[in-house]
Design a protein around this motif. Sequence first.
Motif, PDB file in Angstrom:
ATOM      1  N   GLN A  27       0.808  -1.222   0.000  1.00  0.00           N
ATOM      2  CA  GLN A  27       0.000   0.000   0.000  1.00  0.00           C
ATOM      3  C   GLN A  27       0.848   1.283   0.000  1.00  0.00           C
ATOM      4  OE1 GLN A  27      -2.756  -0.384   3.243  1.00  0.00           O
ATOM      5  NE2 GLN A  27      -3.999  -1.983   2.192  1.00  0.00           N
ATOM      6  N   PRO A  28       1.878   1.396   0.826  1.00  0.00           N
ATOM      7  CA  PRO A  28       2.699   2.637   0.775  1.00  0.00           C
ATOM      8  C   PRO A  28       3.348   2.832  -0.594  1.00  0.00           C
ATOM      9  CG  PRO A  28       3.102   1.450   2.803  1.00  0.00           C
ATOM     10  CD  PRO A  28       2.287   0.527   1.955  1.00  0.00           C
ATOM     11  N   MET A  29       3.794   1.712  -1.193  1.00  0.00           N
ATOM     12  CA  MET A  29       4.428   1.820  -2.502  1.00  0.00           C
ATOM     13  C   MET A  29       3.422   2.275  -3.549  1.00  0.00           C
ATOM     14  SD  MET A  29       6.775  -1.636  -2.448  1.00  0.00           S
ATOM     15  CE  MET A  29       7.332  -1.310  -4.096  1.00  0.00           C
ATOM     16  N   LYS A  53       1.308   6.507  -7.125  1.00  0.00           N
ATOM     17  CA  LYS A  53       0.179   7.326  -7.538  1.00  0.00           C
ATOM     18  C   LYS A  53       0.513   8.814  -7.433  1.00  0.00           C
ATOM     19  CE  LYS A  53      -4.714   8.057  -6.630  1.00  0.00           C
ATOM     20  NZ  LYS A  53      -5.905   7.670  -5.799  1.00  0.00           N
ATOM     21  N   ALA A  54       1.203   9.154  -6.337  1.00  0.00           N
ATOM     22  CA  ALA A  54       1.574  10.565  -6.146  1.00  0.00           C
ATOM     23  C   ALA A  54       2.523  11.028  -7.246  1.00  0.00           C
ATOM     24  CB  ALA A  54       2.208  10.751  -4.762  1.00  0.00           C
ATOM     25  N   ARG A  55       3.432  10.141  -7.638  1.00  0.00           N
ATOM     26  CA  ARG A  55       4.364  10.505  -8.710  1.00  0.00           C
ATOM     27  C   ARG A  55       3.633  10.700 -10.027  1.00  0.00           C
ATOM     28  NH1 ARG A  55       9.655   6.562  -7.838  1.00  0.00           N
ATOM     29  NH2 ARG A  55      10.324   7.455  -5.806  1.00  0.00           N
ATOM     30  N   ARG A  56       2.645   9.784 -10.307  1.00  0.00           N
ATOM     31  CA  ARG A  56       1.899   9.915 -11.546  1.00  0.00           C
ATOM     32  C   ARG A  56       1.106  11.211 -11.570  1.00  0.00           C
ATOM     33  NH1 ARG A  56       0.885   4.320 -10.793  1.00  0.00           N
ATOM     34  NH2 ARG A  56      -1.158   4.818  -9.904  1.00  0.00           N
ATOM     35  N   GLU A  58       1.489  14.271 -14.147  1.00  0.00           N
ATOM     36  CA  GLU A  58       0.313  14.717 -14.889  1.00  0.00           C
ATOM     37  C   GLU A  58       0.123  16.219 -14.737  1.00  0.00           C
ATOM     38  OE1 GLU A  58      -2.901  14.190 -17.441  1.00  0.00           O
ATOM     39  OE2 GLU A  58      -1.292  12.799 -16.873  1.00  0.00           O
ATOM     40  N   ARG A  59       0.300  16.716 -13.513  1.00  0.00           N
ATOM     41  CA  ARG A  59       0.151  18.165 -13.299  1.00  0.00           C
ATOM     42  C   ARG A  59       1.167  18.957 -14.109  1.00  0.00           C
ATOM     43  NH1 ARG A  59      -0.883  16.648  -7.880  1.00  0.00           N
ATOM     44  NH2 ARG A  59       1.300  17.055  -7.338  1.00  0.00           N
ATOM     45  N   VAL A  60       2.412  18.469 -14.142  1.00  0.00           N
ATOM     46  CA  VAL A  60       3.452  19.155 -14.918  1.00  0.00           C
ATOM     47  C   VAL A  60       3.087  19.168 -16.390  1.00  0.00           C
ATOM     48  CG1 VAL A  60       5.849  19.043 -15.665  1.00  0.00           C
ATOM     49  CG2 VAL A  60       5.284  18.678 -13.260  1.00  0.00           C
ATOM     50  N   ARG A  61       2.572  18.014 -16.892  1.00  0.00           N
ATOM     51  CA  ARG A  61       2.194  17.934 -18.300  1.00  0.00           C
ATOM     52  C   ARG A  61       1.044  18.888 -18.605  1.00  0.00           C
ATOM     53  NH1 ARG A  61      -1.513  15.403 -21.134  1.00  0.00           N
ATOM     54  NH2 ARG A  61      -2.319  14.324 -19.286  1.00  0.00           N
TER      55      ARG A  61
END
Length: 210
Positions: free
Chosen positions: A11-13, A18-21, A25-28
Amino acid sequence: MTRVKSLADLQPMARELKARRLAIERVREQREAAARLADQERRLFELSVGPVEPLRHAPRVLHERELPAPEPRQRELDERAVLLQALSDEIDIDTLLDTDETLSFRREGLSLEVVRKLRRGHWALQAQLDLHGLRRDAAREALGQFINDSQRRGLRCVRVIHGKGHGSPGREPVLKGRVRRWLVQKNEVLAFVQARASDGGAGALMVLLA
């Protein structure tokens, strides 16, 4: 390598991935939004200005700049010193002047026709020097420098204004005789005559240079 013992360990992984994705996505999205804004501004500029064409540049020729000629300062100082020493006030010019009413002058070998042409204004006046108000030494230096400069510039006909002496003590033309003495000592001077009334009359000389 970390060993996974149960699903709870994943779960932590999963949350981290998810946070990285989401961050990617926000940067894109931010980049796409900036690109859309730039495109909108470009279109707005095109609509405001209208169609444009690049300027046509005519063929150009680049010329090399000529450096100014060096000023011969020392030579000028030497010439000025020579002028003061060379032009004498004591020279007797009575035998050098033509015995006409204006005491004109012409170099040996020149015909009287040259003097007549000079008196009639055959040569256009190209420069003049006014000696009014100058003392003897200053006038002598100014005259010598003027003749030298005029000859160097290729001038043929110049006027020297020495005045009629109305402002001199005793109303005598102090410079009139001296100017004639100085001029006959200048090799550049071929001839001189008293100016016509319209050109200064008895207060000026028309000078022909070599």
